[in-house]
Design a protein around this motif. Sequence first.
Motif, PDB file in Angstrom:
ATOM      1  N   ASP A 191     -12.237   2.920 -51.363  1.00 28.27           N
ATOM      2  CA  ASP A 191     -11.524   4.186 -51.239  1.00 28.27           C
ATOM      3  C   ASP A 191     -10.619   4.170 -50.013  1.00 28.27           C
ATOM      4  N   LYS A 192     -11.162   3.641 -48.908  1.00 27.11           N
ATOM      5  CA  LYS A 192     -10.386   3.569 -47.664  1.00 27.11           C
ATOM      6  C   LYS A 192      -9.219   2.596 -47.820  1.00 27.11           C
ATOM      7  N   ILE A 193      -9.474   1.473 -48.499  1.00 25.66           N
ATOM      8  CA  ILE A 193      -8.399   0.498 -48.716  1.00 25.66           C
ATOM      9  C   ILE A 193      -7.266   1.156 -49.496  1.00 25.66           C
ATOM     10  N   TRP A 194      -7.637   1.885 -50.518  1.00 21.59           N
ATOM     11  CA  TRP A 194      -6.632   2.576 -51.339  1.00 21.59           C
ATOM     12  C   TRP A 194      -5.863   3.597 -50.502  1.00 21.59           C
ATOM     13  N   ARG A 195      -6.585   4.331 -49.629  1.00 19.51           N
ATOM     14  CA  ARG A 195      -5.908   5.305 -48.769  1.00 19.51           C
ATOM     15  C   ARG A 195      -4.961   4.614 -47.794  1.00 19.51           C
ATOM     16  N   ASN A 196      -5.408   3.439 -47.266  1.00 17.55           N
ATOM     17  CA  ASN A 196      -4.545   2.696 -46.355  1.00 17.55           C
ATOM     18  C   ASN A 196      -3.252   2.289 -47.047  1.00 17.55           C
ATOM     19  N   ILE A 197      -3.394   1.830 -48.303  1.00 16.58           N
ATOM     20  CA  ILE A 197      -2.202   1.419 -49.046  1.00 16.58           C
ATOM     21  C   ILE A 197      -1.270   2.613 -49.220  1.00 16.58           C
ATOM     22  N   LYS A 198      -1.851   3.766 -49.585  1.00 15.12           N
ATOM     23  CA  LYS A 198      -1.032   4.960 -49.786  1.00 15.12           C
ATOM     24  C   LYS A 198      -0.321   5.354 -48.489  1.00 15.12           C
ATOM     25  N   ASN A 199      -1.084   5.304 -47.389  1.00 12.35           N
ATOM     26  CA  ASN A 199      -0.484   5.682 -46.107  1.00 12.35           C
ATOM     27  C   ASN A 199       0.636   4.734 -45.719  1.00 12.35           C
ATOM     28  N   TYR A 200       0.445   3.442 -46.046  1.00 13.98           N
ATOM     29  CA  TYR A 200       1.481   2.464 -45.714  1.00 13.98           C
ATOM     30  C   TYR A 200       2.772   2.824 -46.433  1.00 13.98           C
ATOM     31  N   PHE A 201       2.647   3.148 -47.716  1.00 10.85           N
ATOM     32  CA  PHE A 201       3.865   3.419 -48.478  1.00 10.85           C
ATOM     33  C   PHE A 201       4.433   4.800 -48.221  1.00 10.85           C
ATOM     34  N   ARG A 202       3.617   5.675 -47.639  1.00  8.92           N
ATOM     35  CA  ARG A 202       4.121   6.991 -47.302  1.00  8.92           C
ATOM     36  C   ARG A 202       5.240   6.873 -46.261  1.00  8.92           C
ATOM     37  N   LEU A 203       5.079   5.917 -45.361  1.00  7.61           N
ATOM     38  CA  LEU A 203       6.057   5.764 -44.289  1.00  7.61           C
ATOM     39  C   LEU A 203       7.040   4.619 -44.544  1.00  7.61           C
ATOM     40  N   TRP A 204       6.747   3.854 -45.561  1.00  7.08           N
ATOM     41  CA  TRP A 204       7.556   2.677 -45.831  1.00  7.08           C
ATOM     42  C   TRP A 204       9.008   3.061 -46.079  1.00  7.08           C
ATOM     43  N   PRO A 205      10.024   2.310 -45.655  1.00  7.38           N
ATOM     44  CA  PRO A 205       9.929   1.065 -44.898  1.00  7.38           C
ATOM     45  C   PRO A 205       9.953   1.280 -43.387  1.00  7.38           C
TER      46      PRO A 205
END
Lengths: 256, 353
Positions: free
Chosen positions: B336-350
């Motif tokens: 769940d945390k890994i998935w949230r990390n991925i989401k957070n990464y793309f929230r600010l990407w690039p």
Amino acid sequence: MGILDIKSVTLRFGGVVALDHVSFEVKEGEIFSLIGPNGAGKTSMLNCISGLYRPTSGSVLFKGEDITNLKPHKRAALGIARAFQNIELFPHLSVLDNLMLGRHVRMKTGVLAGGLYWGKAQKEEVEHRKKVEEVIDFLELEHVRNTPVGTLSYGLQKRVEVGRALALEPEILLLDEPMAGMNNEEKEDMARYIIDIHEEKKTTIILIEHDMGVIMDLSNHIAVLDFGKLIAYGTPKEIQNNPRVIEAYLGEEHVG
Amino acid sequence: MRNPFVMECGEFHVSYKQDMAIWKIPRVRTRIFLIVAFFAIFPLIVSDYVVSLATLCGIAAIGAIGLNILTGFTGQISIGVGAFLGVGGYTSAILTTKLGLSFWLSVPLAGVITAIVGALFGIPSLRLKGLYLAIATLAAQVIILFVISRWDSLTGGTAGLVLLRPEIGNFAFTSEDSYYYLMFVILLITTIFSLNLFRSRVGRAFIAIRDRDIAAEVMGIDLFKYKVMAFSVSSFFVGVAGALLGHYTMIVSPELYSISVSIEYLAMILVGGLGSVFGSIYGAVFITLLPVVLRAFVELLNGMFPGLSDVLVGMKEVVFGLMIILFLVYEPEGLDKIWRNIKNYFRLWPFSY
């Protein structure tokens, strides 16, 4: 008769006497302070009031009713709320949820209604959210509303701790060293909040604190404990001039 | 009212009701809807074998959510899940075969009876914490399995009982697709129920007990009542999962509910994420599919290097253990945390700053 009567409370842990026949009363609507050197039994006294310890003998009366054998959660329902000395917040929950937890005893939703989250349950949550927002507003916690408490600074956590107790809409608020470890500015803020709580909500406050300046300024009455014994009781002025208090704090030689 | 000439620069909630929704933003709601829609048409596009795997994953997810309510959210460790699954499965089996009740009645009843048994074994939780409670629930596992395998007249002993697939009128849920949909509906209900539970009063009390039980008590939470309640709510879902599994595999027998099943469920919520409803689902899928993927992998290798499969046959347990260790070390909060990390990464990407 006050809102809280402590009648000859004795608390023993094996051979150690933490509290020795302590009696005092707290009047409704006052700020009552409990002071004394380290290990004098102040927190033990508070634990007896909030129900974490059961006195070996003696009784605790709340509005004339004996609550000595009541469990802590029942006392919370009566309106005795407490902020802990070492922060005892729920670190993974947001400030909002911590305060909502403070309102636990004022809410009714059960498992089924909560799981369905429909109609009454939802309405209740929203209603209590409003009350919690008032507390947030009161303690100026708006900016951290949704932050998990574990990530907040120490001073803010202390404030949330007070807020959680306040959310219960208590009749008696027990504050165990709300200013410990704070700098002067934070202490001033906290003192202001305590006065505001006292004046706006007319809540009776029992305060433990080491900062004498704060104690003398805020309290209506002060009780002094030393080695589990009540050595003095009175207004700030009386306490300041009491030789036994000076002796307890500064040692015997200074008295002479 | 919305000003038609002004472009909004974010999502703003104007009522507490909006602010307290599970999925607050329309974009997220659309995403959830798409995911649900995808899984609703899922059986139509894949083979029966994949559907059967998905059904098993889903049933495991219901049980894992149940266990997570107890262990992840309330902090009461339990290694008796296997046996509670058994209680659910056997209750439904006995109710349908011996008393002739319909499936639709026996599954909720299986949940209720498991809840009662769970509450019973939850009583020691007031005095016991951590490892001690774990041992107490281990005792539950042993006692329940012992009763199941020895009470021959009721449970059929070690031979177990044979169950039937449910029916509505003339329609029987015998095909893979139909049972998948049955599971899917119950999984949806379970998920939404738990999500709601943990944003309302009782769920918050559970979390409070996990985080600081003394403070929880002083704030007015009856520890005993709520711990027992956590045990029974959790066991209810585990029981329903057990009943569903029983009717799906059409057999219940003691060895299906051994301690290794309990460990597997614990692994699910560990890998998925303690204290996360969606994490339970990810973990259930992960742990259920792991042996399948490994087997496929070994078969693939076997084609290239004959004889290697003998060596790799025991690898399932090794990889299983390794996965748990890796998760504990590198991401204790799970998938769940890994998935949230991925989401957070793309929230600010690039622009990550």
